[in-house]
Motif scaffolding. Structure first.
Motif, PDB file in Angstrom:
ATOM      1  N   TYR A  24       0.838  -1.204   0.000  1.00 12.17           N
ATOM      2  CA  TYR A  24       0.000   0.000   0.000  1.00 12.17           C
ATOM      3  C   TYR A  24       0.876   1.259   0.000  1.00 12.17           C
ATOM      4  N   GLY A  25       1.932   1.250   0.800  1.00 12.40           N
ATOM      5  CA  GLY A  25       2.830   2.408   0.846  1.00 12.40           C
ATOM      6  C   GLY A  25       3.445   2.702  -0.508  1.00 12.40           C
ATOM      7  N   PHE A  26       3.888   1.675  -1.190  1.00 11.28           N
ATOM      8  CA  PHE A  26       4.454   1.849  -2.536  1.00 11.28           C
ATOM      9  C   PHE A  26       3.414   2.455  -3.470  1.00 11.28           C
ATOM     10  N   ASN A 126      11.854   7.784 -12.159  1.00 13.26           N
ATOM     11  CA  ASN A 126      12.671   8.223 -11.024  1.00 13.26           C
ATOM     12  C   ASN A 126      11.890   8.174  -9.717  1.00 13.26           C
ATOM     13  N   ARG A 127      10.612   8.561  -9.767  1.00  7.85           N
ATOM     14  CA  ARG A 127       9.779   8.494  -8.567  1.00  7.85           C
ATOM     15  C   ARG A 127       9.667   7.043  -8.097  1.00  7.85           C
ATOM     16  N   GLU A 128       9.460   6.125  -9.032  1.00  4.72           N
ATOM     17  CA  GLU A 128       9.353   4.714  -8.693  1.00  4.72           C
ATOM     18  C   GLU A 128      10.643   4.201  -8.058  1.00  4.72           C
ATOM     19  N   LEU A 129      11.781   4.567  -8.617  1.00  8.83           N
ATOM     20  CA  LEU A 129      13.069   4.145  -8.056  1.00  8.83           C
ATOM     21  C   LEU A 129      13.231   4.612  -6.615  1.00  8.83           C
ATOM     22  N   LEU A 130      12.911   5.886  -6.367  1.00  7.05           N
ATOM     23  CA  LEU A 130      13.079   6.430  -5.013  1.00  7.05           C
ATOM     24  C   LEU A 130      12.089   5.813  -4.030  1.00  7.05           C
ATOM     25  N   ILE A 131      10.895   5.559  -4.470  1.00  6.94           N
ATOM     26  CA  ILE A 131       9.908   4.937  -3.582  1.00  6.94           C
ATOM     27  C   ILE A 131      10.326   3.514  -3.231  1.00  6.94           C
ATOM     28  N   LEU A 132      10.770   2.772  -4.234  1.00  9.29           N
ATOM     29  CA  LEU A 132      11.207   1.401  -3.961  1.00  9.29           C
ATOM     30  C   LEU A 132      12.432   1.361  -3.055  1.00  9.29           C
ATOM     31  N   SER A 133      13.385   2.256  -3.298  1.00  8.86           N
ATOM     32  CA  SER A 133      14.632   2.205  -2.526  1.00  8.86           C
ATOM     33  C   SER A 133      14.523   2.886  -1.169  1.00  8.86           C
ATOM     34  N   ARG A 134      13.854   4.018  -1.095  1.00  9.29           N
ATOM     35  CA  ARG A 134      13.822   4.771   0.154  1.00  9.29           C
ATOM     36  C   ARG A 134      12.601   4.477   1.027  1.00  9.29           C
ATOM     37  N   GLU A 137      12.362   0.396   1.074  1.00 11.60           N
ATOM     38  CA  GLU A 137      13.635  -0.126   1.556  1.00 11.60           C
ATOM     39  C   GLU A 137      14.045  -1.431   0.876  1.00 11.60           C
ATOM     40  N   LEU A 138      13.772  -1.525  -0.419  1.00 18.37           N
ATOM     41  CA  LEU A 138      14.233  -2.667  -1.192  1.00 18.37           C
ATOM     42  C   LEU A 138      15.704  -2.475  -1.524  1.00 18.37           C
ATOM     43  N   SER A 139      16.416  -3.561  -1.603  1.00 13.08           N
ATOM     44  CA  SER A 139      17.831  -3.475  -1.958  1.00 13.08           C
ATOM     45  C   SER A 139      17.960  -3.156  -3.435  1.00 13.08           C
ATOM     46  N   TYR A 140      19.116  -2.668  -3.825  1.00 14.62           N
ATOM     47  CA  TYR A 140      19.353  -2.373  -5.239  1.00 14.62           C
ATOM     48  C   TYR A 140      19.234  -3.655  -6.068  1.00 14.62           C
ATOM     49  N   GLN A 141      19.657  -4.755  -5.491  1.00 13.75           N
ATOM     50  CA  GLN A 141      19.564  -6.035  -6.190  1.00 13.75           C
ATOM     51  C   GLN A 141      18.100  -6.407  -6.453  1.00 13.75           C
TER      52      GLN A 141
END
Length: 174
Positions: A24-26, A126-134, A137-141
Motif C-alpha cells: 500500500y505504501g508503494f 525516477n519516482r518509482e526508483l526512489l519509492i522502492l529504494s527509500r 527499503e528494497l535493496s538495489y539487487q
C-alpha cells in the motif's frame, strides 16, 4: 507463495498480513491517492491468486509482488488518464505524525507538502526508483530484478534521481 501455488489458499492471508502495508505504501507514494491505493493493493493480491501458477519461486516473493504492483499501477494510470482524475494534497494529511506543538506540526506539514510536490515533479521512473529504494527499503539487487536491469544501473539511476529530487526540493523551498 509456493504453498498458495500448491493449493493451500489459506496461506494467502499470511502473505496479506506480512506485505499489505508495504505494498500500500508503494502504491500510495506512486499515486498520492488513498482510496485508489487501497483498491490497487487489493487488486495486487487478487492477481497473486489469479496468477499464482506464474510464481516460479526462483527469486524473492517481494520481487514478484512488485512486478504485479507495477502492472496494476500501469492499468490504473491508463484508467486515470482516460477519466482525467487529479490528485488532492488533502490525501497526505493522515501521514503527518502527531505533534504537541502546532508550529512543529505546521513545519512538518509544509516539509511533507514540498517533498511530495518535488517527488511528484520527478519522472515516473525516477519516482518509482526512489519509492522502492527509500520508502519500501528494497535493496538495489531486488529493484534490479523488478526492473530487469543490473544492480549497478540501479545504483546510478537512484543516485541521479536523488540529485534531481534535491534540486527540485530546494527550488520549491526558496
Amino acid at each position: 507463495m509456493l504453498k498458495v501455488k500448491a493449493g493451500d489458499l489459506d496461506k494467502m492471508g499470511l502473505l496479506f498480513e506480512r506485505y499489505h502495508r508495504s505494498l500500500y505504501g508503494f502504491l500510495f507514494h506512486m499515486t498520492n491517492q488513498k482510496e485508489a491505493s487501497e483498491d490497487m493493493t487489493q487488486n495486487v493480491f487478487y492477481r497473486m491468486l489469479k496468477y499464482r501458477n506464474a510464481f516460479v519461486g526462483d527469486g524473492e516473493f517481494r520481487t514478484w509482488m512488485y512486478h504485479l504492483a507495477r502492472n496494476v499501477l500501469k492499468d490504473h494510470a491508463k484508467k486515470t488518464i482516460k477519466n482525467g482524475a487529479q490528485y488532492d494534497i488533502k490525501d497526505f494529511e493522515e501521514r503527518i505524525g502527531g505533534s504537541t506543538l502546532a508550529d512543529e506540526q505546521f513545519e512538518k506539514e509544509e516539509e511533507l507538502n514540498m517533498l511530495e510536490k518535488a517527488l511528484g515533479s520527478l519522472s515516473t521512473e525516477n519516482r518509482e526508483l526512489l519509492i522502492l529504494s527509500r520508502y519500501q527499503e528494497l535493496s538495489y539487487q531486488e529493484i534490479a530484478k523488478i526492473l530487469d536491469t543490473t544492480e549497478g544501473a540501479i545504483k546510478v539511476r537512484v543516485h541521479r534521481a536523488m540529485g534531481q529530487l534535491k534540486s527540485i526540493y530546494f527550488k520549491i523551498n526558496v
